[in-house]
Every structure is written in structure tokens, then in C-alpha cells.
Design a protein around this motif. Structure first.
Motif, PDB file in Angstrom:
ATOM      1  N   GLN A   1      79.461  13.058  60.612  1.00 11.91           N
ATOM      2  CA  GLN A   1      79.721  13.730  61.890  1.00 11.91           C
ATOM      3  C   GLN A   1      81.223  13.896  62.117  1.00 11.91           C
ATOM      4  OE1 GLN A   1      77.574  11.164  64.578  1.00 11.91           O
ATOM      5  NE2 GLN A   1      75.683  12.346  64.392  1.00 11.91           N
ATOM      6  N   ASN A   2      81.975  12.872  61.793  1.00  7.84           N
ATOM      7  CA  ASN A   2      83.430  12.924  61.944  1.00  7.84           C
ATOM      8  C   ASN A   2      84.026  13.991  61.026  1.00  7.84           C
ATOM      9  OD1 ASN A   2      85.956  12.018  62.978  1.00  7.84           O
ATOM     10  ND2 ASN A   2      86.257  10.828  61.105  1.00  7.84           N
ATOM     11  N   ALA A   3      83.545  14.045  59.799  1.00  8.37           N
ATOM     12  CA  ALA A   3      84.043  15.055  58.851  1.00  8.37           C
ATOM     13  C   ALA A   3      83.707  16.456  59.352  1.00  8.37           C
ATOM     14  CB  ALA A   3      83.444  14.826  57.467  1.00  8.37           C
ATOM     15  N   SER A   4      82.515  16.614  59.898  1.00 11.77           N
ATOM     16  CA  SER A   4      82.125  17.923  60.426  1.00 11.77           C
ATOM     17  C   SER A   4      83.025  18.337  61.585  1.00 11.77           C
ATOM     18  CB  SER A   4      80.665  17.876  60.876  1.00 11.77           C
ATOM     19  OG  SER A   4      80.283  19.098  61.450  1.00 11.77           O
ATOM     20  N   ALA A   5      83.288  17.397  62.485  1.00 14.44           N
ATOM     21  CA  ALA A   5      84.161  17.699  63.629  1.00 14.44           C
ATOM     22  C   ALA A   5      85.574  18.024  63.159  1.00 14.44           C
ATOM     23  CB  ALA A   5      84.180  16.514  64.601  1.00 14.44           C
ATOM     24  N   ASN A   6      86.081  17.275  62.187  1.00 16.14           N
ATOM     25  CA  ASN A   6      87.423  17.544  61.656  1.00 16.14           C
ATOM     26  C   ASN A   6      87.477  18.891  60.937  1.00 16.14           C
ATOM     27  OD1 ASN A   6      88.517  15.179  62.653  1.00 16.14           O
ATOM     28  ND2 ASN A   6      88.199  14.032  60.759  1.00 16.14           N
ATOM     29  N   ALA A   7      86.398  19.230  60.238  1.00 14.85           N
ATOM     30  CA  ALA A   7      86.358  20.524  59.550  1.00 14.85           C
ATOM     31  C   ALA A   7      86.338  21.674  60.556  1.00 14.85           C
ATOM     32  CB  ALA A   7      85.136  20.583  58.634  1.00 14.85           C
ATOM     33  N   LYS A   8      85.602  21.498  61.641  1.00 14.43           N
ATOM     34  CA  LYS A   8      85.581  22.538  62.679  1.00 14.43           C
ATOM     35  C   LYS A   8      86.963  22.688  63.321  1.00 14.43           C
ATOM     36  CE  LYS A   8      80.704  22.134  63.776  1.00 14.43           C
ATOM     37  NZ  LYS A   8      79.695  21.655  64.723  1.00 14.43           N
ATOM     38  N   ARG A   9      87.619  21.561  63.560  1.00 16.37           N
ATOM     39  CA  ARG A   9      88.974  21.617  64.107  1.00 16.37           C
ATOM     40  C   ARG A   9      89.907  22.322  63.139  1.00 16.37           C
ATOM     41  NH1 ARG A   9      92.791  18.871  62.566  1.00 16.37           N
ATOM     42  NH2 ARG A   9      91.578  17.127  61.776  1.00 16.37           N
ATOM     43  N   GLN A  10      89.800  21.990  61.859  1.00 19.25           N
ATOM     44  CA  GLN A  10      90.615  22.616  60.819  1.00 19.25           C
ATOM     45  C   GLN A  10      90.366  24.123  60.793  1.00 19.25           C
ATOM     46  OE1 GLN A  10      93.016  22.005  58.728  1.00 19.25           O
ATOM     47  NE2 GLN A  10      92.823  23.807  57.428  1.00 19.25           N
ATOM     48  N   ALA A  11      89.111  24.534  60.875  1.00 19.89           N
ATOM     49  CA  ALA A  11      88.782  25.970  60.837  1.00 19.89           C
ATOM     50  C   ALA A  11      89.354  26.693  62.059  1.00 19.89           C
ATOM     51  CB  ALA A  11      87.268  26.152  60.762  1.00 19.89           C
ATOM     52  N   ARG A  12      89.257  26.053  63.216  1.00 22.77           N
ATOM     53  CA  ARG A  12      89.803  26.654  64.447  1.00 22.77           C
ATOM     54  C   ARG A  12      91.318  26.814  64.335  1.00 22.77           C
ATOM     55  NH1 ARG A  12      88.023  23.134  67.656  1.00 22.77           N
ATOM     56  NH2 ARG A  12      89.910  21.908  67.824  1.00 22.77           N
ATOM     57  N   GLU A  13      91.993  25.781  63.867  1.00 22.01           N
ATOM     58  CA  GLU A  13      93.447  25.853  63.690  1.00 22.01           C
ATOM     59  C   GLU A  13      93.817  26.897  62.627  1.00 22.01           C
ATOM     60  OE1 GLU A  13      94.629  21.836  62.834  1.00 22.01           O
ATOM     61  OE2 GLU A  13      94.264  21.161  64.891  1.00 22.01           O
ATOM     62  N   ALA A  14      92.982  27.007  61.593  1.00 21.91           N
ATOM     63  CA  ALA A  14      93.241  27.998  60.543  1.00 21.91           C
ATOM     64  C   ALA A  14      93.130  29.411  61.100  1.00 21.91           C
ATOM     65  CB  ALA A  14      92.257  27.806  59.387  1.00 21.91           C
ATOM     66  N   ARG A  15      92.127  29.642  61.946  1.00 18.24           N
ATOM     67  CA  ARG A  15      91.995  30.972  62.564  1.00 18.24           C
ATOM     68  C   ARG A  15      93.210  31.284  63.436  1.00 18.24           C
ATOM     69  NH1 ARG A  15      86.739  29.117  63.095  1.00 18.24           N
ATOM     70  NH2 ARG A  15      87.079  28.577  65.283  1.00 18.24           N
ATOM     71  N   GLN A  16      93.694  30.277  64.150  1.00 12.90           N
ATOM     72  CA  GLN A  16      94.880  30.487  64.995  1.00 12.90           C
ATOM     73  C   GLN A  16      96.105  30.809  64.141  1.00 12.90           C
ATOM     74  OE1 GLN A  16      94.957  26.793  67.173  1.00 12.90           O
ATOM     75  NE2 GLN A  16      93.556  27.533  68.764  1.00 12.90           N
ATOM     76  N   ARG A  17      96.285  30.068  63.061  1.00 12.37           N
ATOM     77  CA  ARG A  17      97.425  30.328  62.168  1.00 12.37           C
ATOM     78  C   ARG A  17      97.304  31.710  61.518  1.00 12.37           C
ATOM     79  NH1 ARG A  17      97.005  24.666  61.249  1.00 12.37           N
ATOM     80  NH2 ARG A  17      95.481  24.970  59.575  1.00 12.37           N
ATOM     81  N   ALA A  18      96.087  32.064  61.131  1.00 15.98           N
ATOM     82  CA  ALA A  18      95.885  33.380  60.509  1.00 15.98           C
ATOM     83  C   ALA A  18      96.202  34.491  61.502  1.00 15.98           C
ATOM     84  CB  ALA A  18      94.452  33.504  59.997  1.00 15.98           C
ATOM     85  N   GLY A  19      95.769  34.320  62.747  1.00 10.27           N
ATOM     86  CA  GLY A  19      96.073  35.326  63.766  1.00 10.27           C
ATOM     87  C   GLY A  19      97.562  35.456  63.994  1.00 10.27           C
ATOM     88  N   THR A  20      98.252  34.334  64.060  1.00 19.61           N
ATOM     89  CA  THR A  20      99.705  34.346  64.233  1.00 19.61           C
ATOM     90  C   THR A  20     100.374  35.017  63.038  1.00 19.61           C
ATOM     91  OG1 THR A  20      99.616  32.320  65.541  1.00 19.61           O
ATOM     92  CG2 THR A  20     101.734  32.864  64.549  1.00 19.61           C
ATOM     93  N   ASN A  21      99.915  34.691  61.833  1.00 23.67           N
ATOM     94  CA  ASN A  21     100.493  35.301  60.629  1.00 23.67           C
ATOM     95  C   ASN A  21     100.264  36.812  60.600  1.00 23.67           C
ATOM     96  OD1 ASN A  21     101.387  32.814  59.757  1.00 23.67           O
ATOM     97  ND2 ASN A  21      99.674  32.478  58.346  1.00 23.67           N
TER      98      ASN A  21
END
Length: 163
Positions: A46-66
Motif C-alpha cells: 500500500q505504501n509503495a502504491s501511494a508513493n508511486a501515485k505521488r511520483q506519477a503526480r509529480e512527474a505530470r507536473q514536471r512534464a507540464g512545466t517542461n
């Protein structure tokens, strides 16, 4: 049956009961510890899943900024390969997080299986020890002559002297 013989029987029985109780307690402890390990495995996933979702959300934000930065600078076409590489790295990071959580969970589940097995072995050892205590007590009782059917002969006493 004499008091000594009764004490021998009681001692053997108590020793056997103690061995069985100890083995049963070890088995229960193994079950409990295994349940804790299984719960920790669930929490790890569950922790890994939550961290992966956080990582994906941050990745989308970085991609949008880029993308916005590339578009603002007028180099979007030139930056396309870099944006794709960044997206692939972000996805790899997300999958790595999930993989690490799964590996940790698998280790905990294996530990749970081992704990259950150790508990069962301890219970079996308790039964074996109990049987040994009973056999030892029975052997000592037999050696004491408790099972002899013929009365023991004693030397006659004459005037306080043994002959």
C-alpha cells in the motif's frame, strides 16, 4: 504405591504438561508473528502504491512545466526527445517504487511462512519432550520396583540386629 512413586508420576506428568504447553505457546507466538509480518507486507504494498501515485503526480507536473518552458522558448520541436526521455525516466522511477515495495512484501511473506513453520516445529518438539518425560518417569518408576508383583523380602530382625 508409595509417596515417592506418586511423586515420580506427578513429576513426570507435570514435566510433560509443561513441555506441551511450551510447544503450544511457541506455535501461537509463531502464528501471531506471522500475522504481523503479513500485515506489514500489505502495508508495504500500500505504501509503495501511494508513493508511486505521488511520483506519477509529480512527474505530470514536471512534464507540464517542461512543455510550457519549451513552448515559451520556441524550442518545443527540439526539446521533444528530451521530454520523451524525461517521461520514460519518470515512469521507470514509478515502477521501481512499486517493485521495491513488492520485494519488501515478498520478504515479509516469506518470513511469515518461516515463523509459522518454526511454531509448528516448536509444538512438535514440545510433544516429543512430553513423551520423553513420561517415558523417563515410567522408567524410573519401573526401576523403583513399583510394578513388582512379588513382595520384597526383608531380613528378619532379632534383637535389633539384622541377620
Amino acid at each position: 504405591m508409595t509417596g515417592v512413586e506418586i511423586a515420580m508420576i506427578a513429576g513426570a506428568a507435570l514435566s510433560a504438561a509443561g513441555a506441551v504447553q511450551q510447544g503450544n505457546a511457541a506455535k501461537q507466538a509463531g502464528k501471531f508473528n506471522a500475522a504481523v509480518a503479513n500485515n506489514n507486507a500489505i502495508a508495504s504494498r500500500q505504501n509503495a502504491s501511494a508513493n508511486a501515485k505521488r511520483q506519477a503526480r509529480e512527474a505530470r507536473q514536471r512534464a507540464g512545466t517542461n512543455r510550457a518552458n519549451a513552448a515559451a522558448s520556441g524550442t518545443y520541436g527540439d526539446s521533444y526527445d528530451l521530454l520523451v526521455d524525461n517521461a520514460m525516466e519518470e515512469e521507470l522511477d514509478r515502477r521501481t517504487i512499486i517493485h521495491q515495495g513488492d520485494l519488501q512484501a515478498q520478504g515479509l511473506e516469506a518470513s511469515a511462512g518461516l515463523l509459522i513453520s518454526q511454531g509448528k516445529q516448536a509444538q512438535t518438539a514440545g510433544y516429543t519432550s512430553a513423551a520423553g518425560s513420561l517415558l523417563k518417569g515410567g522408567g524410573a518408576l519401573y526401576d523403583s520396583g513399583a510394578f513388582d508383583s512379588t513382595p520384597k523380602q526383608t531380613s528378619p530382625v532379632y534383637a535389633g540386629m539384622l541377620i
